[in-house]
Design an enzyme around this catalytic site. Structure first.
Site, mmCIF file in Angstrom:
data_model
loop_
_atom_site.group_PDB
_atom_site.id
_atom_site.type_symbol
_atom_site.label_atom_id
_atom_site.label_comp_id
_atom_site.label_asym_id
_atom_site.label_seq_id
_atom_site.Cartn_x
_atom_site.Cartn_y
_atom_site.Cartn_z
ATOM 1 N N MET A 1 0.843 -1.203 0.000
ATOM 2 C CA MET A 1 0.000 0.000 0.000
ATOM 3 C C MET A 1 0.876 1.251 0.000
ATOM 4 O O MET A 1 0.391 2.356 0.284
ATOM 5 C CB MET A 1 -0.934 -0.007 1.207
ATOM 6 C CG MET A 1 -1.929 -1.163 1.150
ATOM 7 S SD MET A 1 -3.436 -0.856 2.056
ATOM 8 C CE MET A 1 -2.825 -0.532 3.684
ATOM 9 N N HIS B 1 9.058 1.232 3.337
ATOM 10 C CA HIS B 1 10.125 1.293 4.339
ATOM 11 C C HIS B 1 11.005 0.056 4.184
ATOM 12 O O HIS B 1 10.819 -0.734 3.250
ATOM 13 C CB HIS B 1 9.517 1.417 5.744
ATOM 14 C CG HIS B 1 8.452 0.398 6.042
ATOM 15 N ND1 HIS B 1 8.699 -0.964 6.076
ATOM 16 C CD2 HIS B 1 7.119 0.523 6.282
ATOM 17 C CE1 HIS B 1 7.589 -1.618 6.361
ATOM 18 N NE2 HIS B 1 6.598 -0.741 6.475
ATOM 19 N N GLU B 2 11.913 -0.126 5.149
ATOM 20 C CA GLU B 2 12.880 -1.240 5.050
ATOM 21 C C GLU B 2 12.190 -2.610 5.002
ATOM 22 O O GLU B 2 12.738 -3.556 4.446
ATOM 23 C CB GLU B 2 13.854 -1.199 6.234
ATOM 24 C CG GLU B 2 14.784 0.001 6.224
ATOM 25 C CD GLU B 2 15.863 -0.079 5.142
ATOM 26 O OE1 GLU B 2 16.380 -1.173 4.902
ATOM 27 O OE2 GLU B 2 16.163 0.973 4.537
ATOM 28 N N HIS C 1 9.270 -3.346 3.480
ATOM 29 C CA HIS C 1 8.913 -3.549 2.071
ATOM 30 C C HIS C 1 10.176 -3.812 1.236
ATOM 31 O O HIS C 1 10.186 -4.649 0.340
ATOM 32 C CB HIS C 1 8.220 -2.302 1.507
ATOM 33 C CG HIS C 1 6.948 -1.915 2.187
ATOM 34 N ND1 HIS C 1 6.836 -0.805 2.974
ATOM 35 C CD2 HIS C 1 5.721 -2.501 2.188
ATOM 36 C CE1 HIS C 1 5.598 -0.697 3.428
ATOM 37 N NE2 HIS C 1 4.902 -1.713 2.977
ATOM 38 N N LYS D 1 5.003 -9.957 8.867
ATOM 39 C CA LYS D 1 4.456 -8.888 9.711
ATOM 40 C C LYS D 1 2.933 -9.010 9.759
ATOM 41 O O LYS D 1 2.310 -8.802 10.792
ATOM 42 C CB LYS D 1 4.873 -7.530 9.128
ATOM 43 C CG LYS D 1 4.149 -6.320 9.666
ATOM 44 C CD LYS D 1 4.603 -6.026 11.058
ATOM 45 C CE LYS D 1 4.040 -4.764 11.668
ATOM 46 N NZ LYS D 1 2.755 -4.335 11.269
ATOM 47 N N SER E 1 6.414 -0.442 10.145
ATOM 48 C CA SER E 1 5.058 -0.374 9.602
ATOM 49 C C SER E 1 4.833 1.032 9.073
ATOM 50 O O SER E 1 5.330 2.013 9.665
ATOM 51 C CB SER E 1 4.046 -0.663 10.722
ATOM 52 O OG SER E 1 2.765 -0.212 10.334
ATOM 53 N N SER E 2 4.085 1.142 7.982
ATOM 54 C CA SER E 2 3.771 2.473 7.461
ATOM 55 C C SER E 2 2.984 3.266 8.501
ATOM 56 O O SER E 2 3.040 4.496 8.527
ATOM 57 C CB SER E 2 2.954 2.354 6.175
ATOM 58 O OG SER E 2 3.625 1.518 5.262
HETATM 59 P P1 AMP Z 1 1.485 -2.970 3.412
HETATM 60 O O1 AMP Z 1 2.045 -1.916 2.532
HETATM 61 O O2 AMP Z 1 1.462 -2.597 4.859
HETATM 62 O O3 AMP Z 1 0.194 -3.542 2.912
HETATM 63 O O4 AMP Z 1 2.521 -4.172 3.347
HETATM 64 C C1 AMP Z 1 2.905 -4.738 2.117
HETATM 65 C C2 AMP Z 1 3.710 -5.980 2.388
HETATM 66 O O5 AMP Z 1 4.883 -5.649 3.136
HETATM 67 C C3 AMP Z 1 2.943 -7.026 3.206
HETATM 68 O O6 AMP Z 1 3.225 -8.320 2.694
HETATM 69 C C4 AMP Z 1 3.514 -6.836 4.578
HETATM 70 O O7 AMP Z 1 3.451 -7.987 5.390
HETATM 71 C C5 AMP Z 1 4.957 -6.491 4.263
HETATM 72 N N1 AMP Z 1 5.568 -5.795 5.388
HETATM 73 C C6 AMP Z 1 5.108 -4.665 5.996
HETATM 74 N N2 AMP Z 1 5.906 -4.362 7.045
HETATM 75 C C7 AMP Z 1 6.871 -5.318 7.093
HETATM 76 C C8 AMP Z 1 7.975 -5.563 7.956
HETATM 77 N N3 AMP Z 1 8.247 -4.776 8.982
HETATM 78 N N4 AMP Z 1 8.741 -6.642 7.697
HETATM 79 C C9 AMP Z 1 8.464 -7.471 6.659
HETATM 80 N N5 AMP Z 1 7.445 -7.290 5.819
HETATM 81 C C10 AMP Z 1 6.654 -6.231 6.029
#
Ligand code: AMP
Length: 286
Positions: free
Chosen positions: A29, A33-34, A36, A155, A191-192
């Protein structure tokens, strides 16, 4: 390179497929960050071509959640993706993804609904319909990108398990790659949504990882009684924490555990002010 339309992206996919190239997809989304970054690096290392989707998916947000204020940083996201070597950032608008009718009303959209057993717990309990939205958009992305591999972070472990189940149940021809959680040196899982935390709330947020690391240490010392392990969490919690859940479930099936073992994953969700944070840890070595 940012692409905004499905048709543009499909042109690239068609060419890559023609050449027999291996395609990796990293659904996100944005506000990268690190965490992703680790997924994107894995895809770039393992695949010939990598597509990173950046889409704040409206249908996975519940009423009253942070859809409008969710951080949107597309230019920076694209730069990060280019630096890692990703080939395309796919950033469609909601209208592009769902069409005019669906923007006006959800009644016009075909949904992918994951099984009740998997959604009637953890985040699914408070975020009713969330995983319907996730499975629907991920299924659409799979159909658009036709990836050989798709990369998801532990995560969001419940999401990862549900997506694996969807892929198995619907015979979707993609391999799901599970990637470890990336943390700050403090232990805080990236986390974002951490962007929402004020300084003092960031200190409070450390409780989640501290609780999980301590539970893992207690388990390593031989404590397997789940009630006893849960008890160890309370000293870390104060009036700034609103504990939503602390649960011990099977890491593959999300079945409740009676006794903690190496296949147990511990899941926690805590609200700090308006910010809802989640984290988890496996008690085994993985
Ligand atoms: P999001 O943008 O929050 O929907 O996350 C996109 C993808 O990145 C998802 O598969 C999350 O599980 C993964 N992700 C987000 N934060 C982390 C993290 N700290 N470590 C590993 N993967 C992450």
């Amino acid at each position: 390179m940012i692409l905004h339309t499905i048709s543009e992206l499909k042109e690239y996919i068609k060419n890559w497929k023609k050449k027999g190239l291996i395609i990796g997809l990293v659904p996100t989304m944005g506000a990268l960050h690190e965490g992703h970054k680790s997924l994107i690096e894995k895809s770039v290392g393992q695949c010939d071509k990598t597509v990173v989707s950046v889409f704040v998916n409206p249908i996975q947000f519940c009423p009253g959640e942070d859809l409008e204020k969710y951080p949107r940083t597309l230019e920076a996201d694209n730069e990060l993706c280019e630096n890692i070597g990703a080939d395309v950032v796919f950033a469609p608008s909601p209208r592009e993804m769902y069409g005019e009718e669906t923007i006006l009303s959800n009644d016009f959209l075909t949904y992918v609904i994951p099984p009740y057993f998997y959604v009637n717990k953890l985040c699914g309990k408070s975020r009713v319909g969330h995983f319907d939205g996730v499975c629907t958009v991920v299924n659409k992305l799979f159909n658009i990108v036709q990836p050989d591999y798709a990369f998801f972070g532990q995560k969001d472990a419940q999401q990862l398990i549900i997506i694996k189940k969807m892929v198995k149940d619907l015979n979707i021809p993609v391999e799901i790659v599970s990637c470890p959680i990336v943390r700050e040196s403090s232990g805080l899982a990236l986390s974002s949504r951490n962007k929402y935390l004020k300084d003092e709330e960031k200190d409070s947020a450390l409780a989640l990882s501290k609780i999980l690391f301590n539970i893992k240490a207690c388990y390593a010392k031989g404590i397997t009684d789940i009630e006893a392990l849960k008890e160890t969490a309370y000293p870390y919690l104060n009036e700034t924490h609103n504990l939503e859940y602390l649960e011990f479930l099977d890491a593959e099936t999300l079945k409740e555990k009676v006794i903690a073992d190496n296949n147990t994953r511990v899941f926690i969700a805590v609200k700090i002010g308006d910010v809802r944070l989640i984290d988890n840890i496996t008690l085994g070595v993985r």
